[in-house]
Design a protein around this motif. Structure first.
Motif, PDB file in Angstrom:
ATOM      1  N   HIS A 129       0.780  -1.086  -0.128  1.00 46.70           N
ATOM      2  CA  HIS A 129      -0.071   0.127  -0.242  1.00 46.70           C
ATOM      3  C   HIS A 129       0.781   1.322   0.199  1.00 46.70           C
ATOM      4  O   HIS A 129       2.075   1.030   0.183  1.00 46.70           O
ATOM      5  CB  HIS A 129      -1.054  -0.091   1.091  1.00 46.70           C
ATOM      6  N   GLY A 130       0.380   2.371  -0.260  1.00 45.10           N
ATOM      7  CA  GLY A 130       1.088   3.515  -0.148  1.00 45.10           C
ATOM      8  C   GLY A 130       0.636   4.988  -0.201  1.00 45.10           C
ATOM      9  O   GLY A 130      -0.743   4.930  -0.088  1.00 45.10           O
ATOM     10  N   SER A 131       1.321   5.858  -0.500  1.00 47.21           N
ATOM     11  CA  SER A 131       0.495   7.385  -0.613  1.00 47.21           C
ATOM     12  C   SER A 131       1.271   7.946  -1.914  1.00 47.21           C
ATOM     13  O   SER A 131       2.298   7.555  -2.635  1.00 47.21           O
ATOM     14  CB  SER A 131       1.189   7.959   0.689  1.00 47.21           C
ATOM     15  N   ALA A 132       0.664   9.276  -2.169  1.00 45.63           N
ATOM     16  CA  ALA A 132       0.902   9.824  -3.221  1.00 45.63           C
ATOM     17  C   ALA A 132       0.545  11.310  -3.218  1.00 45.63           C
ATOM     18  O   ALA A 132      -0.142  11.924  -2.227  1.00 45.63           O
ATOM     19  CB  ALA A 132       0.287   9.415  -4.519  1.00 45.63           C
ATOM     20  N   ILE A 133       1.286  12.180  -3.859  1.00 44.65           N
ATOM     21  CA  ILE A 133       1.226  13.671  -3.813  1.00 44.65           C
ATOM     22  C   ILE A 133       1.143  14.331  -5.292  1.00 44.65           C
ATOM     23  O   ILE A 133       1.558  13.629  -6.044  1.00 44.65           O
ATOM     24  CB  ILE A 133       2.129  14.312  -3.045  1.00 44.65           C
TER      25      ILE A 133
END
Length: 469
Positions: A129-133
Motif C-alpha cells: 500500500h502507499g501514498s502519493a502527492i
C-alpha cells in the motif's frame, strides 16, 4: 521466454480521466490540501494501474490546512472494503498546493500513523500500500510500503492521454524534464520505457528495429510464427539461414539487436497474443504496438492495453483491387495508424473489428465451407499472394506508427494531438486523412484498469483454472 533477473523499478499508470478527476478534486481553489484514494490493480510485479478513484469529501477531513491534512477514518474504511474483494493496492493521495513534489516530514508522520491500518485488513503477505502527492500542474509522485513499513519509491507515474505524460523522479529527488523530440536526450529518456510489440513480421519487424535504435530500454516481442522463405522479402534482418532452420521471428530479433545495443533488455515469447502467458508478459510494458494481421489478435491487443492502461498504436496496410476489362488492377495503396488512449474510443468502437467480422475470420479458419463467399485475405485483397513485394509500403506505415508515438511522448506537431486519433494515407491518391478522438463514439469499457484481476481481461478462457486444466 527470456527474462531479466535484476530488480525492476516500480511504476504506476492511470488514465487521463482518472488524472482529471484527481486534479479537479484535489485543487478546489481554496489553497488547502485535499485528499483522494486510488485503488490499484497490478499489471506485473513492478507495475500498478489505477482501477478507480475515491474522492474524499472535503468536509469530512478533520483538518485541511495549506500544508497538512487529517484523513477521515470513514473514507479509509470504505477504501479498505472496496479493495479487499480483489486485493487491490490502496494509495492515499493528497495535494500540495504550494507545488512541492516531495514528501514532507508531515507526510512521513501521517503515513506512519495510517499505513498499519491498511495492512491489518489484508491477509495477502506480499501486498503493498502507499501514498502519493499531486501538485497544481498535475504532476504525481508516489511511494509504496510493505508490512514492515519499508518504503519503495515509485520511479515513474504514467498517464496516457492525447499526450503521453510521465512524471519521473531522479535519484536526487527532482522531477526529470521532458526532453525535446529527436534529440540525443530523447534517446536517453526512452531507456526508462518498456515497449511491447505484438506481431514481429512485415510491419512489426520494422517497428521493432526503430524502437531498438531509438533507445527503448526494454522490448517485449510476442509472435507465434517462424521465419519462412516467403517472408524474406519483407522481414528486416531475416536471412536464408533463418528460413532453412525455421528460426522463430522473435528469436531472430533477440539475437540481432544486441549486436548494436548493449544496454537493452529483450523479452521474447514464441506464442500468440491469444494466450494467458502472452497477456501477462504484455502487462510489463508501458506502451503497446499492435502489428498483427488478424482481427482476433487486434481484439486481444485492444483489451489488453485497456486492462493495463497502456497507450496502444495499431498499424495496418492494405492494397485494394478492382476488376477491369483486362483483369485485376490496383485500386489503392493504403495504410492506417490508430492511437488508442486508455479510456478513449477502442478499436472496437472505431469498427476495426466487429462481432460479425470476428465470426467471419473464425469461420475462414475452421469452417470455410460455411461461408457463402470466401475472399482471399492478405496484403493485396482478392489475390492469394504468399510473398508480396510490400516492404516499401510496410516501411511507410511502420514509420508513421512510430512517429505517432514520438509525437505524443515528445510533442512537436503544430496541430493538437487529439485531432489524430486515426491517420489513413492513400499513396495512390497522395492523400492523408485524420480522424479526431471526438469523431468516434465510445462505449463503457469494463476492461479499463483491470490489470491482472481474475478472470484475466474478464474472459473465463484466460482464467487460471481454465489455463491449468
Amino acid at each position: 521466454m527470456s527474462t531479466s533477473t535484476h530488480k525492476q523499478p516500480l511504476k504506476l499508470a492511470l488514465s487521463e480521466a482518472h488524472h482529471a478527476q484527481l486534479r479537479d478534486h484535489l485543487f478546489p481553489g481554496d489553497g488547502l490540501e485535499a485528499a483522494a484514494i486510488m485503488l490499484c490493480a497490478q499489471s506485473s510485479l513492478h507495475r500498478y494501474v489505477v482501477n478507480r478513484v475515491l474522492p474524499v469529501d472535503h468536509s469530512s477531513c478533520l483538518a485541511r490546512l495549506p500544508d497538512r491534512i487529517s484523513w477521515p477514518g470513514t473514507a479509509i474504511e470504505e477504501a479498505i472494503d472496496q479493495a479487499e474483494a480483489h486485493d487491490l493496492t490502496i494509495l492515499l493521495v493528497h495535494s500540495h498546493p504550494g507545488g512541492a513534489l516531495r514528501f514532507s516530514a508531515t507526510d512521513d508522520e501521517s503515513d506512519r500513523e495510517v499505513m498499519p491500518s491498511l495492512f491489518e485488513a489484508s491477509n495477502l503477505p506480499s501486498i503493498l500500500h502507499g501514498s502519493a502527492i499531486m501538485t497544481p500542474d498535475g504532476a504525481i509522485h508516489a511511494r509504496l510500503y510493505d508490512r514492515q513499513l519499508s518504503i519503495t519509491p515509485v520511479s515513474a507515474v504514467h498517464c496516457a492521454g492525447d499526450e503521453l505524460l510521465t512524471w519521473r523522479i531522479s535519484e536526487q529527488g527532482e522531477l526529470m524534464p521532458k526532453p525535446m523530440a529527436f534529440s540525443a536526450q530523447m534517446g536517453l529518456d526512452l531507456k526508462y520505457l518498456t515497449a511491447c510489440v505484438v506481431g514481429v513480421s512485415g510491419t512489426g519487424s520494422i517497428v521493432v528495429e526503430q524502437l531498438a535504435r531509438l533507445g527503448f530500454g526494454r522490448l517485449i516481442l510476442i509472435d507465434f510464427d517462424k521465419i519462412e522463405f516467403k517472408n524474406l522479402n519483407r522481414i528486416i534482418n531475416a536471412t536464408l539461414e533463418d528460413a532453412r532452420n525455421g528460426i522463430a521471428k522473435v528469436a531472430r530479433f533477440a539475437s540481432i539487436i544486441p549486436t548494436y545495443r548493449s544496454d537493452i533488455e529483450i523479452f521474447t515469447l514464441e506464442a500468440s497474443i491469444l494466450t494467458r502467458e502472452a497477456i501477462e508478459l504484455a502487462g510489463l510494458a508501458d506502451v503497446m504496438f499492435c502489428c498483427v494481421d488478424s482481427l482476433e489478435g487486434r481484439q486481444l491487443c485492444d483489451r489488453t492495453a485497456a486492462a493495463f492502461l497502456q497507450p496502444l498504436f495499431d498499424v495496418a496496410v492494405t492494397i485494394p483491387t478492382r476488376q477491369t476489362r483486362v483483369g485485376i488492377a490496383i485500386g489503392d495503396v493504403c495504410g492506417r495508424v490508430d492511437y488508442v488512449k486508455p479510456g478513449g474510443s477502442t478499436l472496437a468502437d472505431r469498427g476495426v473489428y466487429t462481432p460479425e467480422t470476428l465470426r467471419r475470420e473464425y469461420l475462414q479458419q475452421v469452417a470455410p465451407d460455411e461461408l457463402t463467399e470466401q475472399v482471399a485475405e492478405g496484403y493485396i485483397k482478392g489475390i492469394a499472394d504468399e510473398a508480396p513485394s510490400v516492404i516499401s509500403l510496410n516501411m511507410r506505415a511502420a514509420s508513421d506508427c512510430v512517429m505517432e508515438f514520438i509525437a505524443r511522448a515528445y510533442p512537436f506537431r503544430q496541430d493538437p494531438n487529439h485531432r489524430r486519433a486515426r491517420t489513413v494515407f492513400s499513396l495512390a491518391a497522395g492523400e492523408e486523412e485524420y480522424t479526431s478522438e471526438t469523431d468516434f463514439s465510445r462505449a463503457p469499457n469494463p476492461d479499463l484498469g483491470r490489470g491482472l484481476l481474475e478472470p484475466l481481461l474478464g474472459m473465463p478462457r484466460f482464467s487460471i483454472s481454465e489455463v491449468t486444466l
